[in-house]
Design a protein around this motif. Structure first.
Motif, short mmCIF file in Angstrom:
data_model
loop_
_atom_site.label_atom_id
_atom_site.label_comp_id
_atom_site.label_asym_id
_atom_site.label_seq_id
_atom_site.Cartn_x
_atom_site.Cartn_y
_atom_site.Cartn_z
N VAL A 269 -1.91 -0.43 -11.49
CA VAL A 269 -1.95 -0.57 -10.04
C VAL A 269 -1.90 0.79 -9.36
O VAL A 269 -2.61 1.02 -8.36
CB VAL A 269 -0.78 -1.46 -9.56
CG1 VAL A 269 -0.75 -1.52 -8.03
CG2 VAL A 269 -0.93 -2.87 -10.13
N ALA A 270 -1.10 1.73 -9.88
CA ALA A 270 -1.03 3.07 -9.29
C ALA A 270 -2.39 3.75 -9.33
O ALA A 270 -2.80 4.42 -8.37
CB ALA A 270 0.02 3.91 -10.02
N ILE A 271 -3.11 3.59 -10.43
CA ILE A 271 -4.47 4.15 -10.52
C ILE A 271 -5.36 3.50 -9.47
O ILE A 271 -6.15 4.17 -8.79
CB ILE A 271 -5.05 3.93 -11.93
CG1 ILE A 271 -4.26 4.75 -12.97
CG2 ILE A 271 -6.53 4.33 -11.97
CD1 ILE A 271 -4.62 4.41 -14.40
N SER B 38 -0.20 5.14 0.78
CA SER B 38 -0.74 5.07 -0.58
C SER B 38 0.17 5.80 -1.56
O SER B 38 0.43 5.31 -2.67
CB SER B 38 -2.15 5.66 -0.63
OG SER B 38 -3.03 4.94 0.21
N LEU B 39 0.65 6.96 -1.15
CA LEU B 39 1.52 7.75 -2.02
C LEU B 39 2.82 7.01 -2.32
O LEU B 39 3.25 6.91 -3.48
CB LEU B 39 1.83 9.10 -1.36
CG LEU B 39 2.79 10.03 -2.12
CD1 LEU B 39 2.24 10.38 -3.49
CD2 LEU B 39 3.06 11.29 -1.30
N THR B 40 3.44 6.46 -1.27
CA THR B 40 4.72 5.77 -1.49
C THR B 40 4.53 4.47 -2.26
O THR B 40 5.37 4.13 -3.10
CB THR B 40 5.40 5.50 -0.14
OG1 THR B 40 4.49 4.80 0.73
CG2 THR B 40 5.82 6.80 0.54
N THR B 41 3.43 3.77 -1.99
CA THR B 41 3.17 2.54 -2.76
C THR B 41 2.94 2.87 -4.23
O THR B 41 3.44 2.18 -5.12
CB THR B 41 1.95 1.80 -2.19
OG1 THR B 41 2.16 1.53 -0.81
CG2 THR B 41 1.73 0.48 -2.92
N ALA B 42 2.16 3.92 -4.49
CA ALA B 42 1.91 4.32 -5.87
C ALA B 42 3.22 4.72 -6.56
O ALA B 42 3.44 4.37 -7.73
CB ALA B 42 0.92 5.48 -5.91
N ILE C 224 -3.33 -7.47 -7.22
CA ILE C 224 -2.45 -6.60 -6.46
C ILE C 224 -3.24 -5.44 -5.86
O ILE C 224 -3.06 -5.08 -4.68
CB ILE C 224 -1.30 -6.07 -7.34
CG1 ILE C 224 -0.41 -7.23 -7.78
CG2 ILE C 224 -0.47 -5.03 -6.59
CD1 ILE C 224 0.65 -6.85 -8.78
N VAL C 225 -4.15 -4.86 -6.66
CA VAL C 225 -5.00 -3.77 -6.13
C VAL C 225 -5.83 -4.29 -4.96
O VAL C 225 -5.97 -3.62 -3.93
CB VAL C 225 -5.91 -3.22 -7.25
CG1 VAL C 225 -6.95 -2.26 -6.66
CG2 VAL C 225 -5.08 -2.51 -8.30
N LEU C 226 -6.39 -5.49 -5.11
CA LEU C 226 -7.19 -6.08 -4.04
C LEU C 226 -6.39 -6.16 -2.75
O LEU C 226 -6.87 -5.79 -1.67
CB LEU C 226 -7.66 -7.47 -4.48
CG LEU C 226 -8.54 -8.28 -3.51
CD1 LEU C 226 -9.43 -9.22 -4.30
CD2 LEU C 226 -7.71 -9.10 -2.53
#
Length: 782
Positions: free
Chosen positions: A361-363, A336-340, A291-293
């Protein structure tokens, strides 16, 4: 031009200039920080116990632990003996049962072994009670002996449907183990390996006998193996996908190399920092690196597309990088903020592994943002970049799509309204269902073996009841025993129930044996002293390791009733348990208290609580993201409009799921909150470009939509392809909840693309009709 837009543009440009001027320092610092963060991976601890799905204060888990503290641990390894000739009481099958029973006692951490071979059968001679193994290995060659064994086993409710299938074609050797708290992973692997080795040896010794392995030990071991197998699929396939997409997009190795470096560093930071923070790694967490990828690629695509557009327009490499950061710094930050936030909302979940997944994933998202606007531009400035050839098809394609959407915006709005209404009606078709054995794909051997047991023997659903007598020592009271017996009889009449184990069957057999094996004496002893005397005689006659402590507590004030049923959905299980509790309340006056639990009950109840918790989490994250967009876009109108294309895809996804699948479990309950954070990314990029055209260039709504299509459309399409393809890779996971998350998430993201490129522009041109500060011609994309 809007002063705030100028200020943000200047800040982004200055930021980019500083990164490029200190590029070697930026790269070195990034390497050092990633190395420090990634060093936490050396402390990786893997959890492969089905109990990881529950918090320590979970009521059903506490009830299960209380049951285990009273009657002993439930962890077991089960051998299914399946003869090719379909007769589990044949000479070879019984010999295999005897040999395997003896072998099973040598299982690491074994505490008890129960099988047809060592079942303690009672007879009496006058006042003398004899307790012997049902199977005498020395007499297996005698047909009358085998016929007696089959007759006894088929008629005794303690055996039929449990140790021996009712049609006598499968028998069981059940090994109860006491696993250590420390080194649990190694202990599970050791027991599983012993079981597989013993099964292989038995098959070699006894031709025509097939051995299958089930039980909680195999559940936990399969969790581990499925996770490892998943990683062997996910990361290589995702990396190949990334290289393919970026190679086609950039037509050069520099963009692929820079993005690849950001991917590797983001994953290292995500896993390392998560482990430093004490997050355990478990099968539900295994998709985190993938997911991070995908999110890294999605972020980098926007930067690379803008970079290419600037190079194609004739800008130098330095100016193109600065322009790309200037144009995308704010949207990438917001995305990035909203996805985190979407992934952090998984902390509302009642299921610890999904909280851990969200945090990992948030990290990774935070690391991805920092690296993509610092390390990546610095690295790109050192690599050879050239303007790709303009093939003249991409721009006209997006322009044509924009024109079509603008021409048909009213039919689009009405069409969307109708589709959303229809899909919303289909959402209630989804039923909550979590079956532990079905967490694994049918290609997994363990799943095949549990399905076999469900079809041929006792079933996969296990309910446990601890029934308490009013006084200490009350378990031998005939009134209490009568209530327990009636409860067992009630359960045996329920259609899905395959077997019920209750101590009253032993009391009945003892009473029969002590009355000259008179069939009419097969009943509960008439008095408490008599029942206590029979119980004492029986226990004194039992061999070591086969006492009744797993059925009666030490104070003789409670007894255990175990119910095995065919595989039930969560709803069916909860309804069955509720009926059982109601029956006890109305018909068992001598039962003072009841403790109801079992692995199946744990998953049935946690699903309900998790749905409620994640509903709150979804609302909170949606409000938080909407608030962020309101502030970032500095427009109440645009902020409210943005909610629609972010919420509609989830409605469509759940509606389609309800029509095609109709079942949701623990994993899918977190998908909506998670995808709200993901799908908002494209909305952010589209609205950012739209707002820039409105405020900085003074365009009207239609021209601003065309500008957004021209500058963000290609990147939005590309990131969606990456995310959809990446999540679909999860379909190949042998862990079914992960595969289902992949399918539903990919579906929702696909619907989000359609919404962002059709519904959102239609809403903007219909609702954002305020007068412009100044009008001007549409400027080409930077």
């Amino acid at each position: 031009m809007d002063e705030r837009g100028i200020t943000r543009g200047r800040f982004a440009a200055r930021f980019a200039e500083r990164v490029l001027s200190a590029r070697w320092a930026v790269i070195l610092i990034a390497l050092l920080l990633v190395a420090a963060a990634g060093s936490g991976i050396a402390r990786l601890e893997f959890s492969a116990n089905y109990r990881i799905f529950f918090d320590g204060d979970n009521p059903q888990l506490l009830a299960l632990e209380a049951l285990e503290n009273t009657y002993g641990k439930n962890e077991n390894l089960v051998f299914l003996i399946v003869p090719d000739d379909g007769d589990a009481t044949s000479e070879s099958a019984l010999a295999a049962a005897v040999w395997l029973t003896d072998k099973a006692w040598r299982t690491p951490y074994s505490r008890r072994v129960d099988s047809l071979a060592n079942f303690q059968y009672t007879t009496a001679d006058g006042d003398d009670l004899y307790v012997r193994d049902l199977v005498d290995p020395q007499e297996l060659n005698r047909a009358e002996t085998r016929a007696r064994i089959r007759a006894v086993a088929s008629s005794d409710p303690r055996i039929a449907g449990s140790m021996l299938a009712r049609n006598a074609d499968v028998s069981v050797v059940n090994v109860t183990v006491e696993l250590p708290e420390e080194g649990l992973l190694e202990a599970v692997a050791e027991v599983a390996e012993f079981g597989r080795s013993a099964a292989a040896e038995a098959e070699e010794r006894f031709p025509g006998i097939d051995l299958r392995l089930v039980g909680t030990v195999m559940v936990n071991q399969t969790f581990l193996e499925a996770s490892i197998e998943s990683q062997m699929i996910f990361l290589p396939a995702s990396l190949l996908l990334m290289a393919l997409v970026l190679g086609v997009l950039t037509r050069g190795w520099a963009g692929v190399a820079a993005t690849g470096a950001v991917i590797v560093f983001s994953i290292l930071a995500s896993m390392g920092l998560g482990i430093w923070a004490g997050l355990p790694f478990s099968p539900p967490v295994s998709p985190a690196p993938t997911i991070v990828l995908m999110i890294v690629v999605a972020n980098c695509v926007h930067l690379l597309v803008s970079l290419q557009q600037s190079l194609r327009a004739g800008a130098s490499k330095h100016d193109a990088i600065v322009e790309s950061i200037g144009l995308n710094l704010t949207p990438v930050f917001l995305a990035s903020l909203t996805t985190a936030l979407g992934f952090l909302s998984m902390n509302f979940s009642e299921v610890p592994p999904y909280r851990h997944l969200g945090n990992f994933v948030a990290i990774g998202i935070a690391a991805c943002f920092i690296l993509s606007v610092t390390f990546m531009p610095a690295l790109l400035s050192l690599l050879p970049l050239r303007a790709p050839r303009d093939r003249g098809r991409r721009g006209p394609t997006m322009n044509a799509l924009a024109g079509s959407v603008l021409r048909h915006r009213k039919p689009l709005l009405w069409g969307w309204a109708a589709i959303v209404a229809l899909m919303a009606v289909a959402i209630p078709r989804n039923e909550l269902n979590d079956v532990l054995a079905h967490f694994f794909d049918k290609s997994v051997e363990f799943r095949q073996d549990t399905d076999f047991m469900d079809e041929r023997l006792s079933g996969n659903t296990l309910l446990e009841y601890s029934l308490h007598a009013p006084v200490e020592g009350g378990v031998t009271d005939p009134g209490f025993l009568a209530d327990v017996s009636n409860f067992a009889a009630w359960f045996r009449k329920q259609p899905p129930v395959r077997h019920v184990s209750a101590i009253t069957d032993t009391f009945r057999q003892l009473n029969k044996s002590m009355n000259g094996d008179d069939p009419d004496a097969y009943r509960i002893p008439e008095s408490k002293p008599l029942a206590a005397q029979y119980l004492l005689l029986y226990e004194l006659s039992l061999p070591e390791g086969l006492n009744l402590n797993n059925r009666i507590d030490r104070s003789r004030s409670a007894t255990r009733v175990t119910v095995s049923a065919e595989t039930l959905s969560s709803k069916e299980l909860l309804e069955l348990n509720a009926r059982a509790q109601a029956w006890l309340k109305e018909n068992a006056p001598q039962v003072a208290d009841v403790n109801s639990t079992g692995p199946s009950a744990l998953f049935a109840y946690i699903g309900q609580r998790n749905i409620r918790a994640m509903a709150v989490g979804t609302v909170v994250v949606l409000l938080a993201i909407s608030g962020i967009l309101l502030v970032a876009l500095r427009s109440l109108r645009l902020g409210l409009i943005s909610i629609v294309p972010n919420l509609v895809p989830a409605v469509l996804g759940l509606g389609v799921w309800g029509l095609t699948v109709g079942q949701v479990g623990l994993s899918l309950s977190v998908v909506v909150a998670m995808t709200v954070g993901i799908v908002v990314d494209d909305t952010v990029h589209f609205l950012s470009k739209y707002r820039r055209a409105r405020l900085e260039y003074g365009h009207g709504p239609e021209d601003a939509v065309r500008y957004a299509f021209d500058t963000a459309g290609r990147a939005v399409f590309t990131t969606t392809v990456v995310l959809v393809a990446g999540f679909l890779i999860l379909v190949f996971s042998p862990f079914v909840p992960t595969a289902q998350v992949g399918v539903l998430t990919a579906t929702i993201i696909f619907f989000a693309l359609i919404a962002d490129l059709s519904l959102l522009p239609a809403l903007l041109t219909a609702l954002d009709r305020r007068s412009e500060a100044r009008a001007g011609p549409v400027e080409p994309a930077a």
